[in-house]
Design a protein around this motif. Structure first.
Motif, PDB file in Angstrom:
ATOM      1  N   UNK A 236       0.614  -0.606  18.708  1.00 52.98           N
ATOM      2  CA  UNK A 236      -0.372  -0.147  19.707  1.00 52.98           C
ATOM      3  C   UNK A 236      -1.713   0.100  19.035  1.00 52.98           C
ATOM      4  N   UNK A 237      -1.680   0.689  17.852  1.00 51.24           N
ATOM      5  CA  UNK A 237      -2.923   0.924  17.104  1.00 51.24           C
ATOM      6  C   UNK A 237      -3.619  -0.396  16.787  1.00 51.24           C
ATOM      7  N   UNK A 238      -2.837  -1.394  16.338  1.00 47.20           N
ATOM      8  CA  UNK A 238      -3.451  -2.684  16.001  1.00 47.20           C
ATOM      9  C   UNK A 238      -4.074  -3.318  17.246  1.00 47.20           C
ATOM     10  N   UNK A 239      -3.376  -3.246  18.367  1.00 50.21           N
ATOM     11  CA  UNK A 239      -3.941  -3.785  19.605  1.00 50.21           C
ATOM     12  C   UNK A 239      -5.246  -3.062  19.966  1.00 50.21           C
ATOM     13  N   UNK A 240      -5.254  -1.739  19.800  1.00 51.84           N
ATOM     14  CA  UNK A 240      -6.452  -0.960  20.125  1.00 51.84           C
ATOM     15  C   UNK A 240      -7.598  -1.333  19.193  1.00 51.84           C
ATOM     16  N   UNK A 241      -7.275  -1.520  17.908  1.00 52.49           N
ATOM     17  CA  UNK A 241      -8.309  -1.936  16.959  1.00 52.49           C
ATOM     18  C   UNK A 241      -8.821  -3.333  17.285  1.00 52.49           C
ATOM     19  N   UNK A 242      -7.899  -4.202  17.696  1.00 40.26           N
ATOM     20  CA  UNK A 242      -8.328  -5.550  18.083  1.00 40.26           C
ATOM     21  C   UNK A 242      -9.399  -5.486  19.159  1.00 40.26           C
ATOM     22  N   UNK A 243      -9.129  -4.720  20.208  1.00 41.38           N
ATOM     23  CA  UNK A 243     -10.088  -4.624  21.327  1.00 41.38           C
ATOM     24  C   UNK A 243     -11.380  -3.971  20.886  1.00 41.38           C
ATOM     25  N   UNK A 244     -11.260  -2.939  20.058  1.00 44.36           N
ATOM     26  CA  UNK A 244     -12.471  -2.248  19.590  1.00 44.36           C
ATOM     27  C   UNK A 244     -13.349  -3.199  18.786  1.00 44.36           C
ATOM     28  N   UNK A 245     -12.747  -3.894  17.814  1.00 49.24           N
ATOM     29  CA  UNK A 245     -13.528  -4.765  16.941  1.00 49.24           C
ATOM     30  C   UNK A 245     -14.109  -5.961  17.690  1.00 49.24           C
ATOM     31  N   UNK A 246     -13.378  -6.452  18.689  1.00 48.82           N
ATOM     32  CA  UNK A 246     -13.912  -7.555  19.482  1.00 48.82           C
ATOM     33  C   UNK A 246     -15.166  -7.155  20.243  1.00 48.82           C
ATOM     34  N   UNK A 247     -15.295  -5.867  20.544  1.00 51.35           N
ATOM     35  CA  UNK A 247     -16.446  -5.365  21.299  1.00 51.35           C
ATOM     36  C   UNK A 247     -17.575  -4.863  20.408  1.00 51.35           C
ATOM     37  N   UNK A 248     -17.384  -4.958  19.101  1.00 49.03           N
ATOM     38  CA  UNK A 248     -18.430  -4.528  18.176  1.00 49.03           C
ATOM     39  C   UNK A 248     -19.168  -5.741  17.629  1.00 49.03           C
ATOM     40  N   UNK A 249     -20.410  -5.511  17.277  1.00 46.93           N
ATOM     41  CA  UNK A 249     -21.231  -6.584  16.720  1.00 46.93           C
ATOM     42  C   UNK A 249     -20.918  -6.698  15.233  1.00 46.93           C
ATOM     43  N   UNK A 250     -19.946  -7.570  14.913  1.00 50.11           N
ATOM     44  CA  UNK A 250     -19.468  -7.691  13.540  1.00 50.11           C
ATOM     45  C   UNK A 250     -19.774  -9.084  13.023  1.00 50.11           C
ATOM     46  N   UNK A 251     -20.170  -9.163  11.768  1.00 51.27           N
ATOM     47  CA  UNK A 251     -20.326 -10.453  11.110  1.00 51.27           C
ATOM     48  C   UNK A 251     -19.918 -10.301   9.655  1.00 51.27           C
TER      49      UNK A 251
END
Length: 917
Positions: A236-251
């Protein structure tokens, strides 16, 4: 100082004494009170309020209360609060609580001050639930009030109320954007007090922290990740991190090395064989997408390879744009990984999983891998058809006859300071005690190809050339045979193929070479032309050598050929051989080539384990079928043996009873005659008052002699014949059981059932019959004493014995007639009762003895039947489990293949290679 501050600190009175600093406030306020009191409309509330403050500071709480109770202006709510404070200081907590609760005000500051006082009062009174409610309400209504959140945090921590402490830290971090609160939250996570919060609880705070401070963001993510790593909420934590990181401006230039490392560690943990694919498939694609977006430079190739390998085994699961990006990165970016270490890590992960999953130790492959990472030693594999002279060549190189018979197993000869011989199979590693053990293994044929032998001993030639010889069993030239012998071909760096100069490079040899090319096209093959000394002359030898080399090089252009003969001068030939070996040693890029071999063995190990799973299932099916068949046969054998036991018991008892009946018949026929003949003992001048006693003794004497000297010997002989007959019956039964046992042992493939009956039963019978027939002593039987003589005669003559006692002739005749005509039935019965008494227990035990005779075979058959029944149940349960949960075995191997493909992708990183599916 503001008015609210003066009211909070109870310094409102200072407004009246600024001009009279040297005069006591009580005096100043008293004079002001008197001045105000004489006015027509006096306003005494403010002065009273001020006076109450002064009294309070001087601990005259009762005076302060008196003053504050008479406040009727806008200061009244503050006066009530101060009154409650005074009661609080007096220790009248209940009264103070009532007063605090009765204050109604719209002044936020006053309301907060009252709440804080109530909070302290509730703690002092032990009303912690009320204290919690008050402080939570205060935080909501006025969180910016000085020290409110600090007071709340201290209270939560003191009470170890970590849920509210975490909630406070989260809310204040988001509200104030203060990094201190985020640091506090990190400390709570590190303490392990946040695990009962769902991962989504922290998402918003993390989202906001990312834009505030990335290093602290990574620290918080790291601590949360670590806290959930071994928890059931991990996925569940990994899924939550997935969604969080997908919504962040990361490069990739975002310098998120901590996050990159977390993704690397997590990915390898997720595919280490512990989890089922169905539990990973829904979040791994997003996980890999994020990893590729945030991976730092050292992990870029690793992340890209992970994306490509996952996409290969699970097509279309990852966005094509991400796959394309991964292809681009891996073609342009060089990898600085330690390829050997990564390869060995993967191999050990597979073998450890196989061992924990009870799929065997895989010692053979482990040994091969150990040899492959020894880069200082070249592996020269020597093979050829049987009879080609291969063993003679090996003996020459080794300097002694270590191969005095055809090789049956693959043997590696290696230089070492000490002699050490080891046999390696998949199941075990066995140290051989010496050359005799080694030779015994070489003479063995059954399952020989399942083992490999490492023969280490000091050898100058091997040491100087830094080479190990791998000797194979002689080949027959057919396809399947070649595969069994050459299945470990990848262990070799170079192949030396031995040819017989009398018939070199035959079709069979070309068939074997084709197999070698198929199994290991990158391994160079060179040739040794053996037995050249057997040719007619040197010119013929040169011709055969040249023609053979020409044919070989037309087939394998890079192949070299070396001529060899056991008759040539040894030292010169070894010198030439050393030059030849040095010329064919495959030393270029040996580490890369060995790495490719390691990858080959990893892939074959995965495939082998997958096949082993199928083999296990087939074996279980076959085991169930075989056990069912065995159970049916064993049950039939048990029933057959029980029938035999019943029949033999009946036959033994009946035959014994027939003997007994014979003896009884003899006694019934002989005893009456014997007793009747006792009439001769009666004389006319006998003393008839005692004759019956004398006659009874005589009859008993004759009976005892008859039974002891005639009946017992005959009974003994009959019993011996009977035991011999029983022995023949038992021998027949034993032969029958031997046939059954042989039949079952043939099916078992081992001597498992030894159905030996207990022939000691016959010894017991011999002993018992010897004892019972050794001597017979008759206890006196009342044959004639049952009736007195007068009663005999009264019955026959109708007169009293006294009246006849004078007529001896009549008595003689009557007595004699009586003895001669009596049937003696009662006497016979008494004799039988005594004679057969000791045989009764023997007779009763016959059935038990026959059962004892068959007890061991019956127990063995029953036990074997129970083992078959248990085997059916156990294997059926395993089959059901394997078929119900096929992913338990299949999924880990599939994930290992993902990891293998990831590694293979990494080996081509930075070489501009295009993706090939």
């Amino acid at each position: 100082m503001t008015l609210e501050t003066q009211l909070k600190q109870k310094t409102y009175y200072e407004m009246f004494i600024n001009e009279h600093e040297n005069i006591h406030p009580i005096q100043v306020l008293g004079e002001l009170f008197q001045e105000e009191a004489v006015k027509d409309l006096p306003d005494l509330s403010t002065i009273r309020y001020a006076q109450g403050e002064v009294y309070f500071h001087h601990k005259d709480y009762e005076a302060a209360i008196f003053k504050w109770e008479n406040i009727i202006n806008e200061l009244e709510p503050w006066a009530k609060k101060n009154t409650a404070d005074a009661y609080y200081e007096l220790g009248l907590l209940s009264t103070a609580e009532d007063l605090y609760c009765a204050i109604a005000t719209n002044n936020l500051t006053l309301d907060t001050e009252v709440a804080l006082q109530l909070f302290s009062l509730y703690i002092e009174r032990g009303k912690l639930d009320l204290a919690l409610a008050v402080i939570k309400k205060t935080i909501i209504s006025n969180p910016d009030y000085p020290n409110v959140t600090e007071i709340a945090r201290n209270f939560f921590e003191e009470q170890q109320d970590w849920n509210h402490a975490v909630e406070l830290a989260i809310n204040e971090a988001k509200r104030t954007e203060s990094l201190d609160w985020y640091e506090m939250l990190i400390s709570y996570v590190e303490k392990g007090v946040t695990r009962n919060h769902a991962p989504s609880y922290f998402s918003q705070a993390l989202f906001e922290l990312f834009s505030l401070n990335k290093p602290i963001f990574e620290r918080l993510v790291y601590t949360l990740w670590d806290s959930y790593k071994n928890d059931e909420s991990y996925f569940t934590w990994i899924r939550e991190m997935n969604q969080l990181l997908l919504n962040l401006d990361i490069n990739q230039s975002g310098n998120l090395s901590v996050l990159s490392g977390l993704h690397k560690e997590a990915f390898f943990n997720l595919i280490d064989g512990r989890y089922f694919i169905k539990s990973l498939q829904d979040f791994i694609p997003d996980f890999l997408t994020n990893w590729l977006r945030l991976a730092d430079r050292k992990d870029t190739v690793l992340a890209a390879a992970a994306v490509l390998s996952w996409n290969e085994l699970f097509p279309a699961s990852i966005s094509m744009s991400i796959v394309s990006e991964a292809e681009k990165l891996i073609s342009m970016t060089e990898s600085d990984m330690d390829e050997l270490e990564e390869c060995l890590t993967l191999f050990h992960a597979i073998t450890n999983w196989a061992q924990s999953s009870e799929m065997g130790e895989n010692h053979r492959v482990k040994w091969i891998v150990q040899k492959l990472v020894d880069f200082d030693t070249q592996h020269l594999l020597i093979t050829g058809l049987g009879g080609s002279g291969k063993s003679t060549f090996v003996n020459l190189v080794l300097g002694e006859d270590l191969q005095d018979s055809p090789t049956s197993s693959l043997v590696m000869f290696k230089d070492s300071t000490e002699e050490e011989i080891t046999e390696i199979t998949d199941r075990e590693i066995t140290s051989l005690s010496g050359f005799s053990d080694f030779q015994e293994r070489m003479d063995r044929r059954r399952n020989a190809l399942e083992s490999m032998i490492e023969f280490k001993r000091p050898n100058v030639f091997l040491q100087e050339n830094k080479v190990a010889l791998i000797d194979t069993p002689g080949l027959k030239g057919n396809y399947n045979d070649s595969y069994e012998v050459l299945k470990n071909l990848q262990l070799a760096d170079t192949v030396l193929f031995v040819l017989d100069a009398n018939a070199p490079f035959t079709d069979k040899e070309r068939t074997v070479l084709a197999k070698i090319q198929e199994l290991a096209p990158d391994i160079p093959v060179h040739f040794l032309l053996s037995k050249t000394d057997t040719l007619v002359n040197e010119q013929e030898a040169i011709r055969v050598f040249d023609e053979t080399r020409t044919r070989i090089q037309s087939y394998l252009p890079d192949a070299e050929v070396f001529a060899f003969s056991s008759q040539y001068e040894s030292s010169q030939q070894l010198k030439d051989l050393k030059e030849f070996i040095q010329s064919i040693k495959n030393t270029r890029n040996i580490e890369d080539k060995r790495l490719a071999k390691l990858l080959f063995f990893i892939r074959t190990t995965i495939a082998g384990l997958m096949q082993k799973r199928l083999d296990v299932e087939n074996q279980l099916v076959e085991s169930v079928r075989w056990n069912e068949e065995m159970l049916q046969k064993l049950t039939g054998a048990v029933n057959q043996l029980k029938d035999t036991e019943t029949q033999k018991t009946k036959a033994v008892v009946q035959s014994y009873r027939a003997i007994k009946e014979t003896i009884e018949k003899d006694i019934a026929e002989t005893v009456p005659k014997m007793l009747q003949e006792c009439s001769t003992f009666i004389k006319e001048d006998s003393n008839f008052s005692k004759i019956h006693l004398e006659l009874n003794d005589e009859m008993n004497k004759r009976l005892e002699e008859y039974l002891d000297q005639t009946v017992l010997p005959k009974y003994y002989r009959l019993l011996q014949d009977w035991i011999e007959g029983c022995n023949e019956e038992f021998v027949q039964s034993q032969e029958f059981l031997n046939e059954i046992g042989e039949s079952f042992n043939h099916m078992y493939g081992e001597e498992r059932l030894v159905l030996d009956c207990d022939f000691k039963v016959l010894d017991d019978w011999h002993r018992d019959t010897d004892r019972m027939t050794s001597r017979f002593q008759l206890e006196t039987i009342n044959i004639l004493l049952r009736r007195t003589p007068s009663q005999f005669l009264l019955k026959s003559a109708g007169k009293l014995f006294g009246a006849l006692s004078q007529n001896k002739a009549l008595l003689f005749n009557k007595y004699k007639a009586f003895v001669e005509n009596e049937d003696y039935i009662e006497a016979i019965s008494a004799v039988n009762q005594q004679f057969f008494r000791q045989f009764e227990l023997f007779e009763k035990s016959l059935e038990r003895d026959v059962i004892l005779f068959f007890k061991n075979p019956l127990n063995l058959l029953n036990r074997s039947a129970e083992e078959a029944r248990s085997g059916i149940q156990t294997n059926q349960e395993m089959l059901t489990n394997m078929n119900t949960n096929p992913e338990m075995f299949r999924d880990p191997l599939t994930l290992f293949e993902v990891r293998l493909r990831q590694f293979e992708w990494m080996t081509v990183a930075g070489k501009g290679m295009q993706t090939i599916y």
